[in-house]
Design a protein around this motif. Structure first.
Motif, mmCIF file in Angstrom:
data_model
loop_
_atom_site.group_PDB
_atom_site.id
_atom_site.type_symbol
_atom_site.label_atom_id
_atom_site.label_comp_id
_atom_site.label_asym_id
_atom_site.label_seq_id
_atom_site.Cartn_x
_atom_site.Cartn_y
_atom_site.Cartn_z
ATOM 1 N N LYS A 637 0.841 -1.179 0.017
ATOM 2 C CA LYS A 637 -0.017 0.050 -0.064
ATOM 3 C C LYS A 637 0.777 1.355 0.048
ATOM 4 C CE LYS A 637 -4.197 -1.647 1.997
ATOM 5 N NZ LYS A 637 -5.257 -1.508 3.227
ATOM 6 N N THR A 638 1.915 1.348 0.724
ATOM 7 C CA THR A 638 2.953 2.330 0.653
ATOM 8 C C THR A 638 3.959 2.540 -0.355
ATOM 9 O OG1 THR A 638 4.261 1.560 2.425
ATOM 10 C CG2 THR A 638 2.212 2.763 3.019
ATOM 11 N N GLU A 758 7.699 6.144 -3.782
ATOM 12 C CA GLU A 758 6.543 6.923 -4.918
ATOM 13 C C GLU A 758 6.224 5.952 -6.133
ATOM 14 O OE1 GLU A 758 8.796 8.228 -2.746
ATOM 15 O OE2 GLU A 758 7.650 9.921 -1.867
ATOM 16 N N TRP A 761 4.822 2.485 -5.537
ATOM 17 C CA TRP A 761 3.296 2.586 -5.408
ATOM 18 C C TRP A 761 2.844 2.880 -6.597
ATOM 19 C CZ3 TRP A 761 0.441 7.047 -5.834
ATOM 20 C CH2 TRP A 761 -0.618 7.085 -5.455
ATOM 21 N N GLU B 270 0.639 13.442 -5.390
ATOM 22 C CA GLU B 270 -0.411 12.484 -5.736
ATOM 23 C C GLU B 270 0.003 11.510 -4.436
ATOM 24 O OE1 GLU B 270 -0.116 10.082 -9.025
ATOM 25 O OE2 GLU B 270 -2.119 9.167 -8.881
ATOM 26 N N TYR B 271 1.198 10.990 -4.140
ATOM 27 C CA TYR B 271 1.649 10.057 -3.256
ATOM 28 C C TYR B 271 1.066 10.344 -1.892
ATOM 29 C CZ TYR B 271 4.611 6.801 -0.697
ATOM 30 O OH TYR B 271 5.274 5.631 -0.048
ATOM 31 N N GLU B 274 -2.576 10.083 -1.322
ATOM 32 C CA GLU B 274 -3.020 8.837 -1.136
ATOM 33 C C GLU B 274 -2.569 8.010 0.114
ATOM 34 O OE1 GLU B 274 -5.111 7.068 -3.251
ATOM 35 O OE2 GLU B 274 -5.343 9.021 -4.113
ATOM 36 N N MET B 275 -1.588 8.521 0.629
ATOM 37 C CA MET B 275 -0.908 7.957 1.776
ATOM 38 C C MET B 275 -1.652 8.481 2.844
ATOM 39 S SD MET B 275 1.270 5.727 0.870
ATOM 40 C CE MET B 275 0.406 5.594 -0.682
#
Lengths: 777, 291
Positions: A637-638, A758, A761, B270-271, B274-275
């Motif tokens: 997820k990360t 990043e 993901w 974006e990351y 979402e995180m």
């Protein structure tokens, strides 16, 4: 094959504690910034704030008016030549008409305190005419804008082996192509660059943190217009180098020396971290186009490679770094048809140069990624495939170097597989990954490398080393060599070699830091060459001394010299070890008998033959080999990666000190893990944005894996006691093996390093959404 | 490099208030110094005077009152981490403060300093904001209480006036809340958060005996110009009461939309957005399971 012969030596091969540990632990070790002299001035460099431009005017007047400023020097104040290039003459000591990168020094200030020097640096006014900078290798190779009048190509190495490469690919069973890119890596030695220059004896003495005191000596002599004999370099304890202190310190030492020489006062120049990050060299970023053909039977039959390397604004060491890339881009494999072009290009960015591995970790990452792609696509076992293509005695490398001795590659592959319990782990991981409820994905990655020892065909002229050993009349021993201790443990390993050869206790040995007045030019402390080069130079001196000691012992013991053996402070009768004379007594006897116990040693690296036009021949006399296996866990997820374990098998010939060898591997792993998944130097329009330790992030112990290191000892006939080098091989397979492990976990071969969460993901997200879509269908 | 600047060392809060009321040059407070000294080395004009408040004992206490805990602004992170009631009931705060810098930094840095520095990535701020903490700001003549949520106006910017000092952090007692904190950084320790989420949940029983959520606080760090509360996601969870898979998923989607991060050298927009959702999901799972 590895044989478990009993070690006949008493010091070599033993876990001897570091001889310099105590002074470092108690804070007694003196680094250059610990030195102070009466009337010492402090220097500060003033650097370009734009990546490219013409200098219209430099005005020193405001700075000179500041109380406490002793001098402001620009190009016109240089008493010798305004040049600093180590290999190619394209770089000024201080920019005169043009600045070619943001951070290029154009002036240097000396003042009574550091604070005044810094303030004065801010008062030097410069007017530029900014020019359009060249910021990428693609822009550079187009030659639309020229960084230097002669054009943008720094060097172009070609390797051509076998038939026409396109025909060779036509005969391949399958052909794979991919382009990879890789960012800078910063050395981030704990101790930033620095030196102190003292005017002495109508010449100059420079103390500092160097990997090559002899380069510094040359650069200072050139800048000041002095003969070499008037320039003395004294090495201080070094807080890490990793290649960053090979040629680069010459730039700072020459500036400090110039100020000291003209102002007739000691001058200290220490870079702060931000300036060090901005102006000092980095590992070359590269764009690497790879094409590999394989046969049905799992042999690589053709390899075509084009590499564009960002050399930055000046050549510095690019021509030798990229020579290494050109030898190592195909890995430790037998490939009959090869076409390689390694092109170094000028850009208006910080110059790139030496860094542990010297142009090879980048191409190894690309090559080993290709192998990972091939094995995954064909369902081939990654170890068997590597073994099937591996270099071994009698086989030829991509440069047609026929391997004659000391090649333990296949043993490293077997050991890495066994010691990592790869097969067991692979099954466990496959099962884990099949369970969709798990939060993480697990992956295993493999990488194999070879690494040419010493400076090789491109640097043979520098590939010599001297030593000096003196036995005092009380049996204590002074040693001086031309290579430096920079944290790697050289003093300990070299003391072990000398102790073994002299038959004295290691505690009798006292190391003198490099002094250019004592030892001859021994080249740089790079290329994993110190154990071999300085070790052999010490053996040369020690053997001369041992002869004299044996003769003296034979006389004392009333036996023939051939019957004398020596170890651990005793010279004894080989037939009766109770009949002996101590090393100390022998030294005393020689003193009274007027037998001189002071000797110079010298060693020259074996000559190699190489044709630079075709890139064929023997680039290096022998190679170290290694295979690494990495276990990682990736958060679905990360995208965060945890590197859990690395197993590294190294063939370094004789292991002189198993404890230090393992430590060297652990250090290489830490630095490689950072390079692979964390260290991200961000540049914007030619300006580096990550100028501090909170933004240029390297691993902490919490980020480092468990490291298991194992050794294969396929001895080299030219190494001291059969040793080869380990300094760089310890890092070299790490990046590729970590990236392969992450790629295997994520099911996607990552095409850019560092592989950041990043990006992982993003890849996993894309996969997820396409899987979701297919479920709907 | 540190230049010439004045260091004033008031012995009491009153002295400190007098000094800042009368000082004629730009100053900064020196408490732990872990931010101020770094800035000052980089930029000599950052301050011409430092007012050392680190020796003022009255700022360094934690007190328990009837319905609040009062944390002196000079309380060091290390001391906060050792305070038993926080260990017992403020898990989110403990988790966040444990992640600040390194043991060496936590031994020096103060709670007031982390707030006054006003970094959007300040790790102690999220949990304090989630617990509806307030700060007391005093000058020689005034004394006001400001909600922590209203204290920040931008990165490094606050409502603190030049003659005011943060004296206290007032933390309401909330024994019924379960809390947690999670972050992502560029490495596992000694890292600046690139995104952090605090969650505090209160539970009650439905009439039918099942659990329902009766209190929700969510704070987001490093994803907006200041640390923020995610009010929409809070409201959504509170309205739905039951933490079904679909509800959690929607809350995570909402929280990702409430974040307004930037792309910088540490991460991208974006990351980071979402995180926020991912970390919130992790925290909900953790807190719901932990009961």
């Amino acid at each position: 094959m590895l044989t478990k012969k009993q070690n006949l030596y008493s010091v070599v091969g033993k876990k001897v504690n570091r001889v310099d540990a105590y002074e470092k632990i108690v804070g007694g070790a003196r680094y250059v910034d610990d030195l102070a002299f009466e009337d010492m001035l402090f220097a500060k460099m003033v650097c370009s704030t734009i990546p490219s431009g013409r200098i219209k005017k430099i005005d020193k007047s405001r700075a000179l008016k500041l109380k406490g400023v002793a001098g402001v020097f620009t190009a016109e104040d240089i008493t010798g030549l305004n040049k600093i290039g180590c290999v190619v003459d394209d770089q000024p000591l201080l920019a005169k008409e043009t600045v070619r990168f943001a951070g290029e020094p154009f002036a240097v200030v000396a003042a009574e305190t550091r604070e005044i020097a810094e303030e004065a640096a801010g008062l030097i006014d410069i007017e530029y005419e900014p020019l359009e900078p060249v910021l990428t290798v693609d822009e550079s190779v187009s030659e639309k804008i020229k960084v230097h009048p002669k054009g943008n190509v720094v060097c172009h190495y070609k390797v051509r082996k076998g038939d026409n490469i396109d025909e060779a690919f036509n005969k391949s069973f399958k052909v794979y192509e991919k382009t990879f890119t890789i960012n800078y890596q910063e050395h981030l030695y704990l101790e930033t660059q620095g030196c102190v220059a003292l005017p002495e004896n109508e010449g100059i003495t420079v103390y500092g943190s160097f990997q090559c005191p002899f380069y510094v000596q040359g650069a200072v002599a050139t800048a000041l217009g002095l003969p070499l004999a008037k320039v003395r370099i004294l090495q201080c304890v070094v807080g890490g180098g990793f290649g960053g202190k090979e040629d680069v310190p010459s730039e700072y030492a020459a500036k400090a020396a110039l100020l000291a020489y003209v102002l007739k006062k000691p001058v200290k120049l220490i870079l702060d971290r931000a300036q060090d990050l901005m102006v000092s060299s980095k590992r070359h970023p590269m764009k690497m186009e790879y094409k590999v053909g394989v046969t049905k039977k799992g042999k690589m039959n053709a390899l075509k490679v084009r590499v564009l390397a960002d050399s930055g604004a000046y050549t510095t060491l690019s021509t030798v770094v990229l020579f290494r890339s050109s030898v190592h881009f195909g890995g430790p494999y037998v490939i009959p048809h090869v076409s390689g072009d390694i092109i170094g290009l000028y850009t208006n960015r910080v110059p790139c140069g030496a860094y542990r591995g010297f142009g090879t970790p980048q191409v190894i990452y690309a090559m080993e990624s290709m192998i990972n792609i091939i094995c995954n696509d064909m369902g081939w076992d990654p170890f068997e495939f590597r073994k099937n293509n591996a270099l071994k005695k009698g086989a030829s490398s991509i440069t047609s170097h026929k391997i004659k001795e000391s090649c333990g590659l296949i043993e490293t592959i077997d050991k890495a597989r066994k010691e990592s319990e790869y097969d067991k782990r692979k099954k466990e991981f496959d099962k884990w990954n099949a369970d969709k409820s798990k939060r993480t994905l697990k992956g295993l990655g493999v990488s194999s490398i070879f690494y040419g020892m010493n400076l090789g065909a491109k640097g043979w002229f520098y590939d010599k080393a001297g030593s000096h050993i003196q036995i005092c009349r009380d049996g204590s021993v002074t040693l001086c060599v031309g290579n430096v201790e920079m944290g790697q443990g050289a003093k300990t390993v070299l003391a072990q070699i000398a102790s073994e050869a002299l038959g004295c206790e290691i505690s009798a040995i006292n190391f003198t830091n490099v002094d250019t007045n004592i030892v001859p030019d021994s080249g740089p402390t790079v290329a994993s060459r110190t154990t071999v080069m300085s070790g052999n130079a010490l053996l040369d001196a020690a053997n001369k001394l041992r002869k004299k000691l044996v003769a003296a012992a034979a006389e004392s013991l009333k036996i023939k010299p051939g019957q004398v053996m020596a170890k651990l402070g005793k010279y004894y009768n080989i037939k009766d070890s109770h009949q002996f004379v101590s090393f100390k007594d022998l030294a005393g006897k020689c003193y009274l008998d007027n037998v001189g116990l002071s000797e110079m040693g010298y060693y020259v690296s074996p000559k190699v033959e190489y044709d630079l036009q075709s890139g064929q021949g023997e680039p290096y006399y022998v190679y170290s080999y290694a295979t690494a296996v990495t276990e990682v866990e990736v958060d679905k997820k990360t995208g965060e990666v945890r590197v859990n374990k690395m197993t590294c098998a190294h063939d370094i010939g004789r292991v002189i000190n198993p404890m230090l060898a393992s430590a060297q591997v652990e250090g290489g792993v830490a630095q490689g893990v950072g390079y692979a998944i964390m260290e991200n130097m961000v540049s914007e329009k030619g300006h580096i944005k990550t100028l501090g330790l909170s933004t240029y992030v390297i691993p902490t112990t919490k980020d480092c894996p468990e490291v298991k290191s194992v050794f294969v000892e396929d001895k080299s006939k030219d190494g001291p006691y059969g040793a080869k080098g380990l300094g760089e091989p310890s890092l070299m397979p790490v990046v590729a093996s970590v990236v392969n492990a992450v790629s295997n976990a994520a099911g996607h071969q990552f095409e850019h390093v560092p592989v950041l969460p990043e990006r992982i993901w993003e890849v996993l997200n894309e996969k997820n959404s396409s899987e979701d879509e297919s479920e709907v269908k | 490099m540190l230049r010439n600047f004045k260091v004033l060392m008031p012995a009491s809060l009153n002295e400190a208030l007098y000094v800042i009321n009368n000082i004629d040059r730009p100053f900064r407070f020196l408490a732990g110094g872990t931010d101020v000294l770094v800035r000052l080395k980089d930029n000599p004009s950052y301050a011409q005077a430092l007012i050392d408040i680190s020796k003022i004992g009255e700022l360094a206490k934690i007190e328990e009152h009837k319905s609040t805990f009062v944390i002196g602004s000079g309380v060091r992170h290390e001391a906060l981490l050792a305070y038993a009631p926080f260990i017992e009931n403020y898990n989110g705060l403990i988790e966040a403060v444990s992640a600040i810098g390194s043991p060496q930094i936590r031994a020096l840095a103060t709670v007031g300093g982390n707030i006054g520095n006003a970094s959007p990535a300040g790790d102690s701020i999220g949990p304090l904001m989630a617990f509806d903490a307030e700060v007391e700001l005093r000058s020689q003549d005034t004394n006001r209480i400001v909600k922590l949520e209203d204290f920040f106006t931008g990165p490094g910017k606050t409502v603190l006036k030049h003659n005011e000092i943060i004296t206290k952090i007032i933390l309401p007692k909330s024994d019924s809340l379960k809390s947690g904190w999670k972050r992502l950084g560029q490495r596992r320790a000694v890292a600046i958060s690139k995104v952090s989420v605090t969650l505090a949940l209160g539970f009650a029983k439905h009439s039918n005996g099942s659990d329902r959520v009766n209190d929700v606080r969510i704070a987001l760090g490093a994803v907006a110009p200041t640390v923020i509360r995610a009010r929409k996601a809070e409201k959504f969870l509170l309205e739905n009461q039951t933490l079904t898979k679909a509800v959690v998923k929607e809350a995570c989607r909402l929280v990702a939309k409430e974040a307004r991060p930037i792309t910088d050298i540490r991460s991208n927009t974006e990351y980071r957005s979402e995180m926020c959702g991912v970390l919130l999901g992790d925290l909900i799972e953790k807190l719901a399971c932990a009961r």
